[in-house]
Design a protein around this motif. Sequence first.
Motif, PDB file in Angstrom:
ATOM      1  N   ALA A 116       0.838  -1.202   0.000  1.00  0.00           N
ATOM      2  CA  ALA A 116       0.000   0.000   0.000  1.00  0.00           C
ATOM      3  C   ALA A 116       0.874   1.253   0.000  1.00  0.00           C
ATOM      4  O   ALA A 116       0.597   2.215  -0.728  1.00  0.00           O
ATOM      5  N   LYS A 117       1.936   1.257   0.780  1.00  0.00           N
ATOM      6  CA  LYS A 117       2.846   2.405   0.810  1.00  0.00           C
ATOM      7  C   LYS A 117       3.520   2.605  -0.540  1.00  0.00           C
ATOM      8  O   LYS A 117       3.656   3.737  -1.016  1.00  0.00           O
ATOM      9  N   ALA A 118       3.951   1.515  -1.158  1.00  0.00           N
ATOM     10  CA  ALA A 118       4.599   1.615  -2.469  1.00  0.00           C
ATOM     11  C   ALA A 118       3.644   2.164  -3.530  1.00  0.00           C
ATOM     12  O   ALA A 118       4.074   2.791  -4.491  1.00  0.00           O
ATOM     13  N   LEU A 119       2.346   1.941  -3.327  1.00  0.00           N
ATOM     14  CA  LEU A 119       1.329   2.428  -4.266  1.00  0.00           C
ATOM     15  C   LEU A 119       0.798   3.814  -3.887  1.00  0.00           C
ATOM     16  O   LEU A 119      -0.194   4.275  -4.445  1.00  0.00           O
ATOM     17  N   GLY A 120       1.435   4.462  -2.929  1.00  0.00           N
ATOM     18  CA  GLY A 120       1.026   5.804  -2.549  1.00  0.00           C
ATOM     19  C   GLY A 120       0.030   5.853  -1.417  1.00  0.00           C
ATOM     20  O   GLY A 120      -0.522   6.912  -1.124  1.00  0.00           O
ATOM     21  N   ALA A 121      -0.239   4.721  -0.787  1.00  0.00           N
ATOM     22  CA  ALA A 121      -1.118   4.610   0.381  1.00  0.00           C
ATOM     23  C   ALA A 121      -2.524   5.167   0.186  1.00  0.00           C
ATOM     24  O   ALA A 121      -3.045   5.857   1.056  1.00  0.00           O
ATOM     25  N   PRO A 122      -3.185   4.831  -0.924  1.00  0.00           N
ATOM     26  CA  PRO A 122      -4.589   5.248  -1.048  1.00  0.00           C
ATOM     27  C   PRO A 122      -5.425   4.484  -0.020  1.00  0.00           C
ATOM     28  O   PRO A 122      -5.112   3.340   0.313  1.00  0.00           O
ATOM     29  N   GLY A 123      -6.471   5.099   0.477  1.00  0.00           N
ATOM     30  CA  GLY A 123      -7.255   4.500   1.547  1.00  0.00           C
ATOM     31  C   GLY A 123      -8.316   3.511   1.118  1.00  0.00           C
ATOM     32  O   GLY A 123      -8.996   2.941   1.963  1.00  0.00           O
ATOM     33  N   ASP A 124      -8.461   3.272  -0.169  1.00  0.00           N
ATOM     34  CA  ASP A 124      -9.570   2.440  -0.637  1.00  0.00           C
ATOM     35  C   ASP A 124      -9.149   1.037  -1.090  1.00  0.00           C
ATOM     36  O   ASP A 124      -9.887   0.373  -1.801  1.00  0.00           O
ATOM     37  N   LEU A 125      -7.974   0.579  -0.677  1.00  0.00           N
ATOM     38  CA  LEU A 125      -7.516  -0.757  -1.067  1.00  0.00           C
ATOM     39  C   LEU A 125      -8.129  -1.805  -0.147  1.00  0.00           C
ATOM     40  O   LEU A 125      -8.232  -1.597   1.053  1.00  0.00           O
ATOM     41  N   HIS A 126      -8.519  -2.936  -0.719  1.00  0.00           N
ATOM     42  CA  HIS A 126      -9.101  -4.036   0.052  1.00  0.00           C
ATOM     43  C   HIS A 126      -8.028  -5.079   0.356  1.00  0.00           C
ATOM     44  O   HIS A 126      -7.243  -5.442  -0.518  1.00  0.00           O
ATOM     45  N   TRP A 127      -8.023  -5.568   1.585  1.00  0.00           N
ATOM     46  CA  TRP A 127      -7.006  -6.519   2.033  1.00  0.00           C
ATOM     47  C   TRP A 127      -6.906  -7.754   1.154  1.00  0.00           C
ATOM     48  O   TRP A 127      -5.818  -8.228   0.859  1.00  0.00           O
ATOM     49  N   HIS A 128      -8.041  -8.306   0.735  1.00  0.00           N
ATOM     50  CA  HIS A 128      -8.031  -9.546  -0.049  1.00  0.00           C
ATOM     51  C   HIS A 128      -7.577  -9.327  -1.488  1.00  0.00           C
ATOM     52  O   HIS A 128      -7.354 -10.297  -2.210  1.00  0.00           O
ATOM     53  N   ASP A 129      -7.434  -8.067  -1.885  1.00  0.00           N
ATOM     54  CA  ASP A 129      -7.017  -7.766  -3.261  1.00  0.00           C
ATOM     55  C   ASP A 129      -5.501  -7.814  -3.442  1.00  0.00           C
ATOM     56  O   ASP A 129      -4.999  -7.566  -4.532  1.00  0.00           O
ATOM     57  N   ALA A 130      -4.781  -8.143  -2.385  1.00  0.00           N
ATOM     58  CA  ALA A 130      -3.339  -8.405  -2.452  1.00  0.00           C
ATOM     59  C   ALA A 130      -3.089  -9.706  -1.708  1.00  0.00           C
ATOM     60  O   ALA A 130      -3.534  -9.878  -0.579  1.00  0.00           O
ATOM     61  N   GLU A 131      -2.414 -10.619  -2.359  1.00  0.00           N
ATOM     62  CA  GLU A 131      -2.149 -11.928  -1.754  1.00  0.00           C
ATOM     63  C   GLU A 131      -0.681 -12.269  -1.932  1.00  0.00           C
ATOM     64  O   GLU A 131      -0.124 -12.102  -3.023  1.00  0.00           O
ATOM     65  N   VAL A 132      -0.059 -12.745  -0.855  1.00  0.00           N
ATOM     66  CA  VAL A 132       1.318 -13.218  -0.935  1.00  0.00           C
ATOM     67  C   VAL A 132       1.280 -14.708  -1.241  1.00  0.00           C
ATOM     68  O   VAL A 132       0.646 -15.475  -0.516  1.00  0.00           O
ATOM     69  N   VAL A 133       1.931 -15.098  -2.319  1.00  0.00           N
ATOM     70  CA  VAL A 133       2.044 -16.512  -2.687  1.00  0.00           C
ATOM     71  C   VAL A 133       3.527 -16.864  -2.709  1.00  0.00           C
ATOM     72  O   VAL A 133       4.381 -15.987  -2.839  1.00  0.00           O
ATOM     73  N   VAL A 134       3.806 -18.154  -2.594  1.00  0.00           N
ATOM     74  CA  VAL A 134       5.189 -18.607  -2.560  1.00  0.00           C
ATOM     75  C   VAL A 134       5.397 -19.656  -3.645  1.00  0.00           C
ATOM     76  O   VAL A 134       4.647 -20.636  -3.725  1.00  0.00           O
ATOM     77  N   ALA A 135       6.427 -19.451  -4.466  1.00  0.00           N
ATOM     78  CA  ALA A 135       6.771 -20.395  -5.523  1.00  0.00           C
ATOM     79  C   ALA A 135       7.392 -21.651  -4.904  1.00  0.00           C
ATOM     80  O   ALA A 135       7.799 -21.649  -3.734  1.00  0.00           O
ATOM     81  N   ALA A 136       7.480 -22.698  -5.686  1.00  0.00           N
ATOM     82  CA  ALA A 136       8.095 -23.943  -5.223  1.00  0.00           C
ATOM     83  C   ALA A 136       9.526 -23.701  -4.741  1.00  0.00           C
ATOM     84  O   ALA A 136      10.014 -24.386  -3.843  1.00  0.00           O
ATOM     85  N   SER A 137      10.184 -22.712  -5.314  1.00  0.00           N
ATOM     86  CA  SER A 137      11.554 -22.363  -4.920  1.00  0.00           C
ATOM     87  C   SER A 137      11.614 -21.689  -3.552  1.00  0.00           C
ATOM     88  O   SER A 137      12.686 -21.512  -2.983  1.00  0.00           O
ATOM     89  N   GLY A 138      10.449 -21.251  -3.039  1.00  0.00           N
ATOM     90  CA  GLY A 138      10.401 -20.530  -1.772  1.00  0.00           C
ATOM     91  C   GLY A 138      10.330 -19.024  -1.940  1.00  0.00           C
ATOM     92  O   GLY A 138      10.163 -18.297  -0.964  1.00  0.00           O
ATOM     93  N   GLN A 139      10.454 -18.540  -3.173  1.00  0.00           N
ATOM     94  CA  GLN A 139      10.416 -17.091  -3.415  1.00  0.00           C
ATOM     95  C   GLN A 139       8.983 -16.570  -3.326  1.00  0.00           C
ATOM     96  O   GLN A 139       8.090 -17.056  -4.014  1.00  0.00           O
ATOM     97  N   PRO A 140       8.761 -15.550  -2.482  1.00  0.00           N
ATOM     98  CA  PRO A 140       7.414 -14.967  -2.391  1.00  0.00           C
ATOM     99  C   PRO A 140       7.153 -14.004  -3.545  1.00  0.00           C
ATOM    100  O   PRO A 140       8.090 -13.422  -4.119  1.00  0.00           O
ATOM    101  N   SER A 141       5.892 -13.848  -3.869  1.00  0.00           N
ATOM    102  CA  SER A 141       5.484 -12.849  -4.857  1.00  0.00           C
ATOM    103  C   SER A 141       4.087 -12.374  -4.477  1.00  0.00           C
ATOM    104  O   SER A 141       3.429 -12.950  -3.611  1.00  0.00           O
TER     105      SER A 141
END
Length: 117
Positions: free
Chosen positions: A54-79
């Motif tokens: 949210a900070k990297a996107l300028g911290a707008p107040g209308d972002l929904h929590w479920h609209d960003a998800e952290v996933v992890v590749a088989a290698s262990g790298q998050p995205s």
Amino acid sequence: MAVIGVGIDVCDIARFTRSLERTPGLRERLFTPAEAVRTASSLAARFAAKEALAKALGAPGDLHWHDAEVVVAASGQPSLVLRGTVLARAEELGVVHTHVSLSHDAGIASAVVVVES
């Protein structure tokens, strides 16, 4: 590629755990079903990642929590998977790439997010 924004956030794991215990619906409100099954320290790092994004996107107040998800590749790298309000903001800024780094140690979870065009 050019950097559009950088965000960083830290989260006290014990305090975050107490918040999850004190507020039963908080886990479901902040995290997708795939995220919600993780340990408290992992959730604290994901919370920090969503805040950093949210900070990297300028911290707008209308972002929904479920609209960003952290996933992890088989290698262990998050995205990050962006959808809905978060994706709309990223597209508005011209974001093409996101980078995320997570850590949790010594009772603190942290995350850094970089968004690029």
